[in-house]
Design a protein around this motif. Structure first.
Motif, PDB file in Angstrom:
ATOM      1  N   GLU A 119       2.925  -3.718   5.968  1.00 25.74           N
ATOM      2  CA  GLU A 119       3.966  -3.019   5.205  1.00 25.74           C
ATOM      3  C   GLU A 119       3.444  -2.519   3.857  1.00 25.74           C
ATOM      4  O   GLU A 119       4.026  -1.637   3.237  1.00 25.74           O
ATOM      5  N   GLU A 120       2.310  -3.052   3.421  1.00 22.58           N
ATOM      6  CA  GLU A 120       1.796  -2.596   2.119  1.00 22.58           C
ATOM      7  C   GLU A 120       0.818  -1.404   2.241  1.00 22.58           C
ATOM      8  O   GLU A 120       0.497  -0.732   1.262  1.00 22.58           O
ATOM      9  N   LYS A 121       0.352  -1.237   3.480  1.00 24.66           N
ATOM     10  CA  LYS A 121      -0.666  -0.168   3.646  1.00 24.66           C
ATOM     11  C   LYS A 121      -0.182   1.219   3.225  1.00 24.66           C
ATOM     12  O   LYS A 121      -0.894   1.962   2.551  1.00 24.66           O
ATOM     13  N   PRO A 122       1.064   1.664   3.613  1.00 27.77           N
ATOM     14  CA  PRO A 122       1.465   3.033   3.258  1.00 27.77           C
ATOM     15  C   PRO A 122       1.418   3.293   1.756  1.00 27.77           C
ATOM     16  O   PRO A 122       0.982   4.368   1.319  1.00 27.77           O
ATOM     17  N   LYS A 123       1.828   2.330   0.970  1.00 24.28           N
ATOM     18  CA  LYS A 123       1.872   2.557  -0.473  1.00 24.28           C
ATOM     19  C   LYS A 123       0.457   2.769  -1.032  1.00 24.28           C
ATOM     20  O   LYS A 123       0.183   3.722  -1.768  1.00 24.28           O
ATOM     21  N   ILE A 124      -0.457   1.838  -0.615  1.00 23.22           N
ATOM     22  CA  ILE A 124      -1.842   1.967  -1.076  1.00 23.22           C
ATOM     23  C   ILE A 124      -2.461   3.275  -0.552  1.00 23.22           C
ATOM     24  O   ILE A 124      -3.162   3.989  -1.263  1.00 23.22           O
ATOM     25  N   GLY A 125      -2.104   3.589   0.721  1.00 22.58           N
ATOM     26  CA  GLY A 125      -2.611   4.846   1.296  1.00 22.58           C
ATOM     27  C   GLY A 125      -2.178   6.034   0.454  1.00 22.58           C
ATOM     28  O   GLY A 125      -2.958   6.948   0.179  1.00 22.58           O
ATOM     29  N   ALA A 126      -0.892   6.032   0.017  1.00 20.04           N
ATOM     30  CA  ALA A 126      -0.375   7.150  -0.784  1.00 20.04           C
ATOM     31  C   ALA A 126      -1.126   7.237  -2.115  1.00 20.04           C
ATOM     32  O   ALA A 126      -1.513   8.320  -2.568  1.00 20.04           O
ATOM     33  N   ILE A 127      -1.362   6.057  -2.740  1.00 17.04           N
ATOM     34  CA  ILE A 127      -2.099   6.064  -4.026  1.00 17.04           C
ATOM     35  C   ILE A 127      -3.517   6.598  -3.808  1.00 17.04           C
ATOM     36  O   ILE A 127      -4.018   7.433  -4.574  1.00 17.04           O
ATOM     37  N   ALA A 128      -4.141   6.137  -2.702  1.00 19.41           N
ATOM     38  CA  ALA A 128      -5.510   6.593  -2.408  1.00 19.41           C
ATOM     39  C   ALA A 128      -5.551   8.115  -2.277  1.00 19.41           C
ATOM     40  O   ALA A 128      -6.450   8.789  -2.783  1.00 19.41           O
ATOM     41  N   ASN A 129      -4.537   8.679  -1.607  1.00 18.97           N
ATOM     42  CA  ASN A 129      -4.485  10.140  -1.456  1.00 18.97           C
ATOM     43  C   ASN A 129      -4.360  10.839  -2.800  1.00 18.97           C
ATOM     44  O   ASN A 129      -4.991  11.874  -3.042  1.00 18.97           O
ATOM     45  N   THR A 130      -3.499  10.299  -3.654  1.00 18.31           N
ATOM     46  CA  THR A 130      -3.340  10.910  -4.982  1.00 18.31           C
ATOM     47  C   THR A 130      -4.668  10.896  -5.731  1.00 18.31           C
ATOM     48  O   THR A 130      -5.067  11.896  -6.345  1.00 18.31           O
ATOM     49  N   VAL A 131      -5.352   9.724  -5.659  1.00 17.48           N
ATOM     50  CA  VAL A 131      -6.650   9.606  -6.357  1.00 17.48           C
ATOM     51  C   VAL A 131      -7.639  10.628  -5.785  1.00 17.48           C
ATOM     52  O   VAL A 131      -8.344  11.354  -6.503  1.00 17.48           O
TER      53      VAL A 131
END
Ligand code: DAH
Length: 333
Positions: free
Chosen positions: A59-71
């Motif tokens: 459940e935490e992966k999407p949030k980190i994935g979104a941050i990674a994309n922004t970076v």
């Protein structure tokens, strides 16, 4: 929020700040490319951080994935902007270094001109071509046959002397006149003939103001049915008038082995008679030597020295000036 999540988030944000800083400092396109590989490449720092995402709860992966994309996008934007800036700076520098100063003085290149000898050769050929003559040429190394024998020159003729002719070790020689071209041309062609042959000739003369061991001649030959001495005189007269203007000329009886009768042509120049060319009716023996029937064909020939013409025409005192390549002299023509 788990520790793993906040840790990864912190790493990603640190990567962004670090990356944007490094990219904005990059001062060459090559270094910028190194940074791209280091941050966003397959084995780069972003991939390394994302590699550890596997351990996160689903459940935490999407949030980190979104941050990674922004970076990733932020770094990509920084890279693009910096690339554009560097490319613009490069073009600007190139333009500045290549700027033309249109007020600088140009490089002076003097205009070339025709050498006086070539000038006379060109004019003479033009005149004869205008009368229907063809231009012919022959070799500068000749055999005794073409230079003397076929031209009816007896073995004891002074021109054959070792003192006058440059003989080569193989028995050939440097041609002493362009008359040899007469024989070569007639051997190769059937009558009627109208040829003019310019070229270099060689004599064992000691060089002085009026002699050169190498000089230039122009030869004239016309063979046809019914040609007479009148045709010869008319042709020569027209030619000399074209070159020298309307000056008095005279034909004076002379001797050449290859013509009978023979004449020398004098031109009255500044009150003096100057000898300018040799000519005559082609000797029947010459016609026979090339297989022309002398009962059917007659013809005339003439030959003159180009240097002689140049000296008279331009009032030169020394033939050597023509070969010295001295621009102060040549620029006058
Ligand atoms: N070959 C002669 C010489 O070198 C010049 C000459 C005289 C050529 C008479 C001719 C001629 O064709 O007919 O002095």
């Amino acid at each position: 929020m788990t520790d793993g999540q906040s840790n990864l988030e912190a790493q990603l944000l640190a990567l962004r700040i670090d990356g944007e800083g490094a990219i904005s400092q990059a001062d060459t396109l090559e270094y910028l490319e190194e940074l791209r590989v280091s941050y966003l490449g397959k084995k780069g720092q972003l991939s390394a951080i994302l590699g550890s995402m596997g351990k996160l709860p689903a459940e935490e992966k999407p949030k980190i994935g979104a941050i990674a994309n922004t970076v990733k996008e932020a770094l990509q934007t920084s890279l693009d902007n910096q690339r554009k800036a560097l490319e613009t700076a490069k073009i600007q520098a190139q333009l500045e270094s290549e700027t033309l100063d249109v007020t600088m003085p140009g490089i002076f290149r003097p205009q070339g001109r025709i050498h006086p000898l070539n000038g006379i050769i060109d004019r003479a050929l033009d005149i004869f071509v205008g009368m229907g003559y063809t231009i012919a040429q022959g070799p500068e190394m000749e055999s005794d046959y073409y230079n003397f024998e076929a031209l009816n020159t007896p073995p004891d003729h002074p021109a054959r002397d070792m003192q006058d002719t440059f003989y080569l070790p193989d028995g050939n020689m440097l041609r002493t006149h362009t008359s040899s071209v007469q024989i070569r041309y007639m051997e190769a062609e059937e009558p009627a003939v109208r040829v003019v042959a310019p070229g270099r000739v060689y004599r064992r003369d000691t060089v002085d103001a009026t002699h050169s061991a190498v000089f230039h001649q122009i030869e004239l030959l016309a063979i046809d049915e019914g040609l007479t001495f009148t045709d010869l005189k008319g042709t020569i007269k027209v030619f000399l008038q074209e070159i020298f203007g309307d000056l008095p000329i005279r034909f004076r009886a002379s001797y050449f082995p290859f013509t009978e009768p023979s004449a020398e042509v004098d031109l009255q120049w500044n009150g003096r008679w100057l000898e300018v060319m040799g000519c005559g009716m082609v000797d029947p023996n010459v016609l026979k030597s090339v297989g022309y029937d002398p009962e059917m064909y007659t013809g005339f020939a003439a030959g003159f020295g180009v240097e002689r013409f140049a000296m008279v025409l331009h009032q030169m005192d020394d033939i050597r000036r023509l070969y010295s390549s001295d621009l102060r002299f040549l620029q006058q023509f």
